[in-house]
Design an enzyme around this catalytic site. Sequence first.
Site, PDB file in Angstrom:
ATOM      1  N   ASP A  29       0.793  -1.240   0.000  1.00  0.00           N
ATOM      2  CA  ASP A  29       0.000   0.000   0.000  1.00  0.00           C
ATOM      3  C   ASP A  29       0.821   1.283   0.000  1.00  0.00           C
ATOM      4  O   ASP A  29       0.487   2.247   0.701  1.00  0.00           O
ATOM      5  CB  ASP A  29      -0.977   0.002   1.174  1.00  0.00           C
ATOM      6  CG  ASP A  29      -1.967  -1.148   1.110  1.00  0.00           C
ATOM      7  OD1 ASP A  29      -1.984  -1.863   0.092  1.00  0.00           O
ATOM      8  OD2 ASP A  29      -2.704  -1.345   2.086  1.00  0.00           O
ATOM      9  N   VAL A 127      -1.846  -0.504  10.602  1.00  0.00           N
ATOM     10  CA  VAL A 127      -2.928  -1.272   9.982  1.00  0.00           C
ATOM     11  C   VAL A 127      -2.378  -2.216   8.915  1.00  0.00           C
ATOM     12  O   VAL A 127      -2.253  -3.416   9.122  1.00  0.00           O
ATOM     13  CB  VAL A 127      -4.009  -0.334   9.389  1.00  0.00           C
ATOM     14  CG1 VAL A 127      -5.118  -1.160   8.724  1.00  0.00           C
ATOM     15  CG2 VAL A 127      -4.608   0.553  10.476  1.00  0.00           C
ATOM     16  N   CYS A 128      -2.052  -1.667   7.764  1.00  0.00           N
ATOM     17  CA  CYS A 128      -1.713  -2.496   6.602  1.00  0.00           C
ATOM     18  C   CYS A 128      -0.379  -3.220   6.749  1.00  0.00           C
ATOM     19  O   CYS A 128      -0.115  -4.179   6.021  1.00  0.00           O
ATOM     20  CB  CYS A 128      -1.721  -1.638   5.337  1.00  0.00           C
ATOM     21  SG  CYS A 128      -3.338  -0.872   5.051  1.00  0.00           S
ATOM     22  N   LEU A 129       0.451  -2.785   7.671  1.00  0.00           N
ATOM     23  CA  LEU A 129       1.674  -3.519   7.989  1.00  0.00           C
ATOM     24  C   LEU A 129       1.451  -4.473   9.160  1.00  0.00           C
ATOM     25  O   LEU A 129       1.774  -5.659   9.079  1.00  0.00           O
ATOM     26  CB  LEU A 129       2.812  -2.551   8.311  1.00  0.00           C
ATOM     27  CG  LEU A 129       4.120  -3.187   8.772  1.00  0.00           C
ATOM     28  CD1 LEU A 129       4.675  -4.139   7.717  1.00  0.00           C
ATOM     29  CD2 LEU A 129       5.157  -2.123   9.121  1.00  0.00           C
ATOM     30  N   PRO A 132      -0.997  -8.056   8.635  1.00  0.00           N
ATOM     31  CA  PRO A 132      -0.397  -9.238   8.007  1.00  0.00           C
ATOM     32  C   PRO A 132       0.803  -9.772   8.774  1.00  0.00           C
ATOM     33  O   PRO A 132       1.043 -10.978   8.778  1.00  0.00           O
ATOM     34  CB  PRO A 132      -0.009  -8.757   6.609  1.00  0.00           C
ATOM     35  CG  PRO A 132       0.053  -7.276   6.700  1.00  0.00           C
ATOM     36  CD  PRO A 132      -0.968  -6.892   7.724  1.00  0.00           C
TER      37      PRO A 132
END
Length: 215
Positions: A29, A127-129, A132
């Site tokens: 992202d 969030v996006c790190l 996952p």
Amino acid sequence: MAKTLPEPVRDPKSDRLLTPANAALVLIDYQPEQYRTVTSATPEEINLNVVALCRFARAYDLPVVVSTVGVDMGVNTGTTAEILAELPGVTEIDRTGVNSWEDEEFRNAVKATGRKNIVIAGLWTEVCLTFPVLDMQAEGYNTYPVADAVGGISRVAHDRAMERMQAAGATPITAIQFGSELMRNWARPDSPKFREVLQWYFPKRFALMKQGKIS
């Protein structure tokens, strides 16, 4: 006695440190819409270190997985051109969810690398790190979030996210540490690949420092 020869190379697949044979790079992202709300680091600092990651990965032939969110939905645009230009031949994997590990195509791409050591960076840190990373740690991967190539909506958000990932077993690193770990020894015949990235990196970093764009 002068030392001009490298030490013996440890098994590159079972080595406890990162090597070109046991690691993969994952970027998540790095899209203009994400950058606009990051305040824990400047876009210039983030890009400097993400581009360094890409150049090290390309120099040492590491598998690279790149993912975006919301592009097919028409909500966001793709990976910023500065980063994507460093990854010829790499296809972006778009998703609808904020946790890339919940996307089957993304999971399959990571699994297809055959690597258990995943050097990973993304926006936002929290969030996006983080999501996952937590899932990958739980599924037996060794994750290495790149602390100076990521950013959150605040310093608090970034810092707490790094702490949360560490508590789950992740090992934070930095971009230059990543390259140094791949290179390992100045006497190895492939060390000029590392030098070449450094010769680009430090003039760029110092110029950005003079401009007040990084600290």
